[in-house]
Design an enzyme around this catalytic site. Structure first.
Site, PDB file in Angstrom:
ATOM      1  N   LYS A 205       0.867  -1.140  -0.136  1.00  0.00           N
ATOM      2  CA  LYS A 205      -0.013  -0.013  -0.083  1.00  0.00           C
ATOM      3  C   LYS A 205       0.749   1.310   0.022  1.00  0.00           C
ATOM      4  O   LYS A 205       1.910   1.326   0.236  1.00  0.00           O
ATOM      5  CB  LYS A 205      -1.012   0.053   1.279  1.00  0.00           C
ATOM      6  CG  LYS A 205      -2.181  -0.935   0.895  1.00  0.00           C
ATOM      7  CD  LYS A 205      -3.236  -0.997   1.918  1.00  0.00           C
ATOM      8  CE  LYS A 205      -4.406  -1.864   1.598  1.00  0.00           C
ATOM      9  NZ  LYS A 205      -5.355  -1.975   2.532  1.00  0.00           N
ATOM     10  N   ARG A 239      -3.628 -10.180   4.875  1.00  0.00           N
ATOM     11  CA  ARG A 239      -4.270 -10.154   3.729  1.00  0.00           C
ATOM     12  C   ARG A 239      -2.874  -9.485   2.691  1.00  0.00           C
ATOM     13  O   ARG A 239      -2.860  -8.356   2.844  1.00  0.00           O
ATOM     14  CB  ARG A 239      -5.470  -9.347   3.342  1.00  0.00           C
ATOM     15  CG  ARG A 239      -5.980  -9.036   2.039  1.00  0.00           C
ATOM     16  CD  ARG A 239      -7.299  -8.126   2.103  1.00  0.00           C
ATOM     17  NE  ARG A 239      -7.740  -8.025   0.729  1.00  0.00           N
ATOM     18  CZ  ARG A 239      -7.362  -7.434  -0.512  1.00  0.00           C
ATOM     19  NH1 ARG A 239      -6.198  -6.702  -0.163  1.00  0.00           N
ATOM     20  NH2 ARG A 239      -7.927  -7.331  -1.571  1.00  0.00           N
TER      21      ARG A 239
HETATM   22  C1  PT1 Z   1      -7.936  -4.436   3.314  1.00  0.00           C
HETATM   23  C2  PT1 Z   1      -8.360  -4.346   1.839  1.00  0.00           C
HETATM   24  C3  PT1 Z   1      -9.438  -5.176   1.350  1.00  0.00           C
HETATM   25  N1  PT1 Z   1      -7.638  -3.604   0.977  1.00  0.00           N
HETATM   26  C4  PT1 Z   1      -9.876  -5.939   3.903  1.00  0.00           C
HETATM   27  N2  PT1 Z   1     -10.228  -5.930   2.591  1.00  0.00           N
HETATM   28  C5  PT1 Z   1      -7.795  -3.769  -0.348  1.00  0.00           C
HETATM   29  N3  PT1 Z   1     -10.292  -6.594   4.499  1.00  0.00           N
HETATM   30  C6  PT1 Z   1      -8.959  -4.439  -0.426  1.00  0.00           C
HETATM   31  C7  PT1 Z   1      -3.057   2.228  -1.019  1.00  0.00           C
HETATM   32  O1  PT1 Z   1      -2.972   3.190  -0.383  1.00  0.00           O
HETATM   33  O2  PT1 Z   1      -7.195  -3.659   3.717  1.00  0.00           O
HETATM   34  N4  PT1 Z   1      -8.865  -5.269   4.202  1.00  0.00           N
HETATM   35  N5  PT1 Z   1      -9.901  -5.160   0.334  1.00  0.00           N
HETATM   36  C8  PT1 Z   1      -7.189  -2.699  -1.302  1.00  0.00           C
HETATM   37  N6  PT1 Z   1      -7.356  -1.357  -1.053  1.00  0.00           N
HETATM   38  C9  PT1 Z   1      -6.131  -0.497  -1.038  1.00  0.00           C
HETATM   39  C10 PT1 Z   1      -6.453   0.663  -0.280  1.00  0.00           C
HETATM   40  C11 PT1 Z   1      -5.222  -0.735  -1.993  1.00  0.00           C
HETATM   41  C12 PT1 Z   1      -5.368   1.353  -0.284  1.00  0.00           C
HETATM   42  C13 PT1 Z   1      -4.058   0.250  -1.810  1.00  0.00           C
HETATM   43  C14 PT1 Z   1      -4.286   1.221  -0.901  1.00  0.00           C
HETATM   44  O3  PT1 Z   1      -2.121   2.102  -1.847  1.00  0.00           O
END
Ligand code: PT1
Length: 259
Positions: A205, A239
């Site tokens: 992230k 995850r």
């Molecule tokens: C998470 C999650 C998810 N993240 C759960 N499900 C994502 N339970 C999708 C960035 O800042 O943390 N927990 N499902 C993906 N979402 C992101 C959010 C991907 C922020 C990248 C960023 O780069």
């Protein structure tokens, strides 16, 4: 928990069938590399992402779940906020719900109560399209905890067993770097104050870019460090994209802890 994106990728759109079969091959590889659960999602929720329709999302995830189900008995989690998708995914063989919207969509609580499966409720401030514009909290840890206590009460009232609920502070979802670091630091009290197991998603992230200035393909080491720390802080599930690397890092430190 291994991340499987059932979303068409921009550089090689080989059509629905190719996208689905690539996702399945990737999922089977992750199982070989130590994943205990696979999380399949058909809607991007990263910052700036747009929502997709129910039909579009079903079209992306259901073939992947069906094909994977026919080739492996690994537990499948469906990453969605839409009750229609939750229902169809369960019918196709998914056995866990992962909702970044914390079951706040109309009807979602009832679908999960009916299915009687484990569910992860995540905290998000705002919505993906605009959530990073101006994240703001008086006390991020207290506010995220209050959100969970309220959601857990609504879910309990609908008949969802408490021991089927996991909570996730939603790293990168409407949070500044400081908010993200504080939430990661306070996993033990999140666990204690909700009475639920904790799931953490921090893999690759952008907080790692904010901290260290790293492109997506340079974020493995920091992702491993944060996954290890989350587990030592009591997270039950991490995850991740890099399953073998995370498996090895976590198993090694757990061996020391448990010696
Ligand atoms: C998470 C999650 C998810 N993240 C759960 N499900 C994502 N339970 C999708 C960035 O800042 O943390 N927990 N499902 C993906 N979402 C992101 C959010 C991907 C922020 C990248 C960023 O780069």
């Amino acid at each position: 928990m291994g991340v499987i994106n059932a979303t068409p990728d921009s550089f090689s759109d080989g059509g629905r069938f190719l996208n689905a079969s690539r996702a399945v091959e990737c999922a089977l590889d992750m199982v070989d590399r130590g994943a205990d659960i696979l999380d399949i999602g058909g809607e991007s929720t990263r910052p700036g992402a747009r929502a997709v329709s129910v039909a579009q999302e079903l079209d992306r995830v259901i073939p992947v779940i069906q094909a994977l189900r026919s080739r492996s008995s690994v537990p499948i989690s469906i990453d969605t906020s839409k009750p229609e998708v939750m229902n169809a995914a369960i019918n196709a063989g998914a056995s866990m719900i992962n909702d970044v919207n914390g079951l706040r969509s109309e009807g979602a609580v009832d679908v999960v109560a009916q299915a009687n499966v484990p569910v992860c409720i995540m905290h998000m401030q705002g919505e993906p399209q605009s959530m990073q514009a101006n994240p703001s909290y008086r006390n991020v840890v207290a506010e995220v905890e209050r959100f969970f206590v309220e959601r857990i009460a609504v879910m309990a009232k609908a008949g969802i067993a408490k021991n089927n609920i996991l909570v996730d502070p939603g790293i990168g979802f409407g949070k500044t770097l400081k908010h993200n670091l504080q939430l990661l630091n306070r996993v033990p009290e999140l666990r204690a104050n909700t009475g639920c197991d904790v799931l953490i998603g921090v893999s690759r992230k952008s907080l790692i870019d904010e901290l260290l200035v790293r492109t997506v393909d340079q974020r493995l080491s920091a992702s491993l460090g944060l996954a290890v720390q989350s587990v030592l802080n009591g997270a039950k599930i991490v995850r991740v994209h890099d399953v073998r690397e995370t498996y090895d890092a976590v198993r090694a430190v757990e061996a020391v802890r448990d010696s």
